[in-house]
Write an enzyme that holds these catalytic residues in place. Structure first.
Site, PDB file in Angstrom:
ATOM      1  N   GLY A 111     -33.044  21.035 -25.094  1.00 33.74           N
ATOM      2  CA  GLY A 111     -32.535  22.404 -25.189  1.00 33.74           C
ATOM      3  C   GLY A 111     -31.275  22.615 -24.356  1.00 33.74           C
ATOM      4  N   GLU A 114     -28.502  21.405 -26.377  1.00 33.78           N
ATOM      5  CA  GLU A 114     -28.339  22.341 -27.503  1.00 33.78           C
ATOM      6  C   GLU A 114     -27.632  23.625 -27.063  1.00 33.78           C
ATOM      7  OE1 GLU A 114     -32.631  21.702 -28.395  1.00 33.78           O
ATOM      8  OE2 GLU A 114     -31.948  21.727 -30.480  1.00 33.78           O
ATOM      9  N   GLU A 134     -35.922  14.527 -27.694  1.00 32.47           N
ATOM     10  CA  GLU A 134     -37.161  15.056 -28.294  1.00 32.47           C
ATOM     11  C   GLU A 134     -37.953  13.991 -29.040  1.00 32.47           C
ATOM     12  OE1 GLU A 134     -34.307  16.640 -28.208  1.00 32.47           O
ATOM     13  OE2 GLU A 134     -34.631  18.760 -27.765  1.00 32.47           O
TER      14      GLU A 134
HETATM   15  N1  COA Z   1     -39.606  20.458 -18.230  1.00 31.57           N
HETATM   16  C1  COA Z   1     -40.373  20.672 -17.139  1.00 31.57           C
HETATM   17  N2  COA Z   1     -40.168  20.077 -15.962  1.00 31.57           N
HETATM   18  C2  COA Z   1     -39.120  19.232 -15.879  1.00 31.57           C
HETATM   19  C3  COA Z   1     -38.273  18.981 -16.971  1.00 31.57           C
HETATM   20  C4  COA Z   1     -38.554  19.635 -18.194  1.00 31.57           C
HETATM   21  N3  COA Z   1     -37.799  19.480 -19.275  1.00 31.57           N
HETATM   22  N4  COA Z   1     -37.333  18.094 -16.587  1.00 31.57           N
HETATM   23  C5  COA Z   1     -37.574  17.817 -15.292  1.00 31.57           C
HETATM   24  N5  COA Z   1     -38.653  18.507 -14.856  1.00 31.57           N
HETATM   25  C6  COA Z   1     -39.251  18.491 -13.522  1.00 31.57           C
HETATM   26  C7  COA Z   1     -40.033  17.214 -13.272  1.00 31.57           C
HETATM   27  O1  COA Z   1     -41.333  17.287 -13.800  1.00 31.57           O
HETATM   28  C8  COA Z   1     -40.008  17.160 -11.760  1.00 31.57           C
HETATM   29  O2  COA Z   1     -40.985  18.048 -11.253  1.00 31.57           O
HETATM   30  P1  COA Z   1     -41.895  17.618  -9.993  1.00 31.57           P
HETATM   31  O3  COA Z   1     -40.908  17.479  -8.847  1.00 31.57           O
HETATM   32  O4  COA Z   1     -42.855  18.756  -9.819  1.00 31.57           O
HETATM   33  O5  COA Z   1     -42.535  16.321 -10.343  1.00 31.57           O
HETATM   34  C9  COA Z   1     -38.644  17.728 -11.402  1.00 31.57           C
HETATM   35  O6  COA Z   1     -38.223  18.458 -12.553  1.00 31.57           O
HETATM   36  C10 COA Z   1     -37.607  16.663 -11.115  1.00 31.57           C
HETATM   37  O7  COA Z   1     -37.575  15.758 -12.211  1.00 31.57           O
HETATM   38  P2  COA Z   1     -37.845  14.176 -12.100  1.00 31.57           P
HETATM   39  O8  COA Z   1     -38.359  13.700 -13.411  1.00 31.57           O
HETATM   40  O9  COA Z   1     -38.680  13.877 -10.893  1.00 31.57           O
HETATM   41  O10 COA Z   1     -36.353  13.665 -11.826  1.00 31.57           O
HETATM   42  P3  COA Z   1     -35.748  12.246 -12.226  1.00 31.57           P
HETATM   43  O11 COA Z   1     -34.423  12.178 -11.553  1.00 31.57           O
HETATM   44  O12 COA Z   1     -36.726  11.165 -11.973  1.00 31.57           O
HETATM   45  O13 COA Z   1     -35.523  12.313 -13.814  1.00 31.57           O
HETATM   46  C11 COA Z   1     -34.851  13.350 -15.886  1.00 31.57           C
HETATM   47  C12 COA Z   1     -34.637  13.270 -14.357  1.00 31.57           C
HETATM   48  C13 COA Z   1     -33.995  14.502 -16.410  1.00 31.57           C
HETATM   49  C14 COA Z   1     -34.419  12.024 -16.544  1.00 31.57           C
HETATM   50  C15 COA Z   1     -36.341  13.620 -16.183  1.00 31.57           C
HETATM   51  O14 COA Z   1     -36.758  14.726 -15.396  1.00 31.57           O
HETATM   52  C16 COA Z   1     -36.630  13.928 -17.627  1.00 31.57           C
HETATM   53  O15 COA Z   1     -36.670  13.033 -18.436  1.00 31.57           O
HETATM   54  N6  COA Z   1     -36.879  15.212 -17.945  1.00 31.57           N
HETATM   55  C17 COA Z   1     -37.244  15.638 -19.265  1.00 31.57           C
HETATM   56  C18 COA Z   1     -36.054  15.663 -20.176  1.00 31.57           C
HETATM   57  C19 COA Z   1     -36.472  15.986 -21.592  1.00 31.57           C
HETATM   58  O16 COA Z   1     -37.146  15.244 -22.257  1.00 31.57           O
HETATM   59  N7  COA Z   1     -36.024  17.149 -22.059  1.00 31.57           N
HETATM   60  C20 COA Z   1     -36.221  17.564 -23.410  1.00 31.57           C
HETATM   61  C21 COA Z   1     -37.402  18.417 -23.538  1.00 31.57           C
HETATM   62  S1  COA Z   1     -37.551  18.930 -25.225  1.00 31.57           S
END
Ligand code: COA
Length: 260
Positions: A111, A114, A134
Site C-alpha cells: 500500500g 501504491e 503482496e
Molecule cells: N504491517 C504491520 N506491521 C509491520 C508492517 C506491516 N506492513 N511492516 C513492518 N511492521 C512492523 C514489524 O512487525 C515490526 O514490529 P515489531 O517491532 O513489533 O516486531 C516493526 O514494524 C519493524 O519491522 P521489522 O520487520 O522488524 O523491520 P526489518 O528492518 O527487519 O524489515 C521490512 C523491514 C519492511 C522488510 C519488513 O518489516 C516487511 O517485510 N514488512 C512488511 C512489508 C509488506 O509485506 N507490506 C505489504 C503488505 S500488503
C-alpha cells in the site's frame, strides 16, 4: 491540524503530511487510511494550500504497506471494504487538484508503494526500497497497484515486480520510471519541498487543469482526450492568471499569479 496518526505542517502554500506510525514502519491500518483521506479532503478544500508533500515519520520507511496484523483477520466482506477505502485514498491523492510530491524516505511497500504511485511525482532517498510484495503473502495489491504500476513502468516490468514481489532499489526505481529522481537521504525533505514550492507558485487553475487532463485523458481515446484538453485550454482564458502570464512575458517581467 494534527490527527493522531497523521501530522500536517504548513509552510507558506505547501503542506507537508506525515504518516506517523514509525514503530510499525508507518504501516497503514484502516484507521490510518481514513485519517489520511480526511486530511487530504481538508487540504483539497483549502485554497491557501497549493501543493502537498507526503512522507513517512522516521528514517526507515515511507509506508511499509497495509497493516499485516489487520490483513490476517480479513474476511471477503471486510477485505472488500479495505480495498474500497484504499482506492478512495489513492483516488483522493490523484484527484486532489493540487500536486502531491511523495518524499519516499525508506520502505514503500505494498500500500505504501501504491500511495506513492498515486502521487503526482516521487522523489526517493537513495536508501529507499519500493515494491509490491503482496504475492509473497498469497494475495494481490488492493490499492490500485495492479493498474498504476504498469501505467508507470510498462507491462513487462510491472508483471515482474507484481509476480516476484521483490522490491527494487531507489536507483532501479529511477531507471524504470517508478520515481522521478533519487537524492541523498539528508537532502530528501529539502528537494521534495523545493519541488512542491515551485509547483505551488504556478497558476493554480492551470496546474489543476494539467492534473485533470493528464489523469482523465490517459483513460480516454486520443480524440476524446485532446477534446478534453481543448476545453480546458479554452476555459483557462477566463482566468486573470492567463492574462498575467502572457502580459508579464511581453513586459519582460516575472508573472505574479494570484489564483484568479
Ligand atoms: N504491517 C504491520 N506491521 C509491520 C508492517 C506491516 N506492513 N511492516 C513492518 N511492521 C512492523 C514489524 O512487525 C515490526 O514490529 P515489531 O517491532 O513489533 O516486531 C516493526 O514494524 C519493524 O519491522 P521489522 O520487520 O522488524 O523491520 P526489518 O528492518 O527487519 O524489515 C521490512 C523491514 C519492511 C522488510 C519488513 O518489516 C516487511 O517485510 N514488512 C512488511 C512489508 C509488506 O509485506 N507490506 C505489504 C503488505 S500488503
Amino acid at each position: 491540524m494534527n490527527v493522531e496518526q497523521i501530522l500536517t505542517e504548513r509552510t507558506g502554500a505547501v503542506t507537508t503530511v506525515t504518516v506517523n506510525r514509525p514503530k510499525v514502519l508507518n504501516a497503514l491500518s484502516s484507521q490510518t487510511v481514513e485519517a489520511l483521506t480526511a486530511v487530504l479532503i481538508d487540504l483539497q478544500k483549502d485554497d491557501e494550500v497549493r501543493s502537498v508533500v507526503l512522507t513517512g515519520a522516521g528514517d526507515r520507511a515511507f509506508i511499509a504497506g497495509a497493516d499485516i496484523g489487520e490483513l490476517a483477520q480479513l474476511t471477503p466482506r471486510t477485505a472488500r471494504a479495505l480495498t474500497d477505502a484504499g482506492h478512495r485514498l489513492c483516488t483522493q491523492i490523484e484527484r486532489l487538484g493540487k500536486p502531491v510530491i511523495a518524499a519516499v524516505n525508506g520502505y514503500a511497500l505494498g500500500g505504501g508503494c501504491e500511495v506513492a504511485m498515486a502521487c503526482t511525482c516521487r522523489i526517493a532517498a537513495r536508501t529507499a526500497r519500493l515494491g509490491l510484495p503482496e504475492i509473497t503473502l498469497g494475495i494481490i495489491p488492493g490499492y490500485g497497484g495492479t493498474q498504476r504500476l504498469p501505467r508507470l513502468v510498462g507491462r513487462g516490468r510491472a508483471f515482474e515486480m507484481l509476480l516476484t514481489g521483490a522490491p527494487v532499489t531507489a536507483e532501479e526505481a529511477w531507471r524504470i520510471g517508478l520515481v522521478n529522481r533519487v537524492v541523498e537521504p539528508e537532502a530528501l525533505s529539502a528537494e521534495a519541498f523545493a519541488l512542491a514550492a515551485t509547483l505551488a507558485a504556478q497558476a493554480p487553475e492551470a496546474v489543476r487543469r494539467i492534473l485533470d487532463v493528464v489523469n482523465h485523458g490517459l483513460d480516454m481515446s486520443m480524440a476524446d482526450a485532446t477534446a478534453l484538453e481543448a476545453t480546458a485550454f479554452g476555459l483557462l482564458w477566463a482566468t486573470e492568471d492567463a492574462r498575467e502570464g502572457t502580459t508579464a512575458f511581453l513586459e519582460k517581467r516575472k508573472a505574479r499569479f494570484t489564483g484568479r
